[in-house]
Design an enzyme around this catalytic site. Structure first.
Site, PDB file in Angstrom:
ATOM      1  N   GLY A 136       1.048  -1.120  -0.022  1.00 12.86           N
ATOM      2  CA  GLY A 136      -0.025   0.011   0.046  1.00 12.86           C
ATOM      3  C   GLY A 136       0.849   1.133   0.044  1.00 12.86           C
ATOM      4  N   SER A 137       0.436   2.241   0.550  1.00  9.28           N
ATOM      5  CA  SER A 137       0.891   3.597   0.759  1.00  9.28           C
ATOM      6  C   SER A 137       2.265   3.648   1.188  1.00  9.28           C
ATOM      7  CB  SER A 137       0.053   4.710   1.152  1.00  9.28           C
ATOM      8  OG  SER A 137      -0.996   4.867   0.457  1.00  9.28           O
ATOM      9  N   THR A 138       2.764   2.602   1.969  1.00  5.63           N
ATOM     10  CA  THR A 138       4.235   2.602   2.525  1.00  5.63           C
ATOM     11  C   THR A 138       5.445   2.534   1.499  1.00  5.63           C
ATOM     12  OG1 THR A 138       4.175   0.266   2.879  1.00  5.63           O
ATOM     13  CG2 THR A 138       3.667   1.569   4.692  1.00  5.63           C
TER      14      THR A 138
END
Length: 410
Positions: A136-138
């Site tokens: 995801g956004s990591t």
């Protein structure tokens, strides 16, 4: 290993640390050569060899940190990993749910073995190195770092977010349906704007992104001394051609740029990625044995940091990434506010990853359709001493609400 001269009845390390370091831990069994009479009765001992104790392993794990992380995971399945970015030392490694290895030492009963095998939550899997998940956004931290290094964007590059992006006949939504408006890179990281990263990924190209991601330790084994480590997936045009015999479509790059699509990583890899970036691109082998001591206490092997790769990141790139990650946690309205630690500057990045595609949804139970919550963080910002990656598997919550508090405790 035949060189170990195993004999029937010997106890041996079967998994994880105990298997990898069995040669050092097990020592050597003793024995006697005896003379017996015609009835098999012992007459005298001809020769005797005493047992030799095995060596002792001193681990890099911090017992208090390990216990803190175990407690902080609470009801969540998933994993927490922390390491020292200066050395590659693993400070803690948690996988939930776990199992008690002592049941194997006394001889596991068939019913116990069957219960462990049949458990849908897979307690025998070490999720830190064997669980692969969309980050995801990591993953945007890897995208931003690659884009800065290649000059694809600068700190001044602006994109506008109206809540989504029309691209190739498909509308790619931002998590913020109302839109973020005009964004520069620093703000795009702090607000985790998907549209900014869609456009950055499109300009960067999947092959450039993949090359940097691998240098940061994604899509390749980390090199840790544990069995069955998963390499994960960092896709590029060649990978898709090999895997599916199909060309890469530009729209797929947009999904990759926000850590979805084909991207799959382990919690340990996410910790290694962040450690590598704050370490100016030097990727160290993660290690969990600090030294090996002989039974008399003398040191016979001492761990040394081992560099596996060097992306040679510019100081300005590292500073910009660290500054943005600081504001994720420390600035008002940052998505990682729940990772704040009194008196310490913490940097981090939240992630909420879709666990399942719509086409698969009918074939999975309700729990496994829930999103994963991620948080990766480091502290102190100016001179990082610890990097932590936390994954709350199928928590159904957000990285900022479910995973950030775990990192905060650690």
């Amino acid at each position: 290993n035949p060189a170990f001269d195993y004999r029937s009845g010997d106890q041996v390390g079967k998994a994880s640390l105990e298997r990898v370091w069995d040669r050092d831990l097990r020592g050597a069994p003793g024995g006697q050569q005896v003379e017996v009479d015609a009835l098999g009765r012992r007459v005298r001992v001809l020769e005797e060899a005493p047992d030799a104790a095995g060596n002792n392993l001193v681990l890099t794990l911090d017992r208090d940190l390990q216990q803190t992380a175990e407690d902080a995971m609470g009801k969540f399945d998933g994993s927490v990993v922390a390491l020292d970015p200066r050395t590659g030392e693993i400070l803690l490694m948690v996988s939930h749910p776990a199992y008690d290895p002592n049941v194997f030492a006394r001889g596991v009963r068939p019913a116990e073995w069957r219960t462990l095998l049949d458990d849908k939550r897979r307690p025998l899997n070490n999720r830190a190195v064997q669980g692969i998940y969309p980050p995801g956004s990591t993953f945007k931290i890897a995208v931003a770092t690659a884009a800065l290094e290649l000059g694809t964007v600068t700190q001044a590059t602006g994109f506008s977010c109206g809540g989504g992006l029309q691209f190739g006949g498909h509308y790619f939504r931002c998590w913020n349906r109302r839109g973020h408006g005009g964004m520069h890179l620093h703000q795009a990281i702090v607000q985790s704007c998907d549209v900014y990263f869609y456009q950055t990924g499109n300009k960067l190209g999947v092959d450039n992104l993949a090359a940097y991601a691998r240098q940061f330790g994604l899509g390749v084994p980390t090199g840790i001394a544990l069995d069955h480590e998963k390499a994960g997936i960092i896709p590029d045009t060649q990978w898709k051609q090999r895997r599916f015999n199909q060309p890469w479509y530009p729209g797929e790059t947009l999904s990759v740029a926000i850590g979805q699509g084909y991207v799959a990583t382990t919690p340990l890899q996410m910790a290694v990625m962040l450690a590598t970036i704050v370490n100016s691109g030097v990727r160290l082998r993660p290690q969990y044995v600090k030294r090996i001591e002989a039974p008399d206490g003398t040191t016979i092997w001492q761990m040394q940091p081992e560099a596996l790769d060097d992306a040679k990141l510019r100081p300005s790139t590292v500073q910009q990434i660290k500054s943005a990650m600081r504001d994720v946690v420390m600035a008002p309205g940052g998505t990682g506010a729940r990772a704040r630690v009194p008196g310490v500057e913490v940097g981090g990045k939240t992630g909420t990853a879709q666990a399942i595609g719509v086409k698969d949804a009918g074939h999975r139970d309700a729990r496994t359709r829930k999103d994963h919550a991620w948080f990766i963080g480091f502290a102190p910002v100016d001179n990082p001493e610890i990097v932590v990656a936390a994954l709350a598997e199928h928590s159904g919550g957000h990285g900022g609400s479910d995973a950030a508090p775990i990192v905060q405790r650690v």
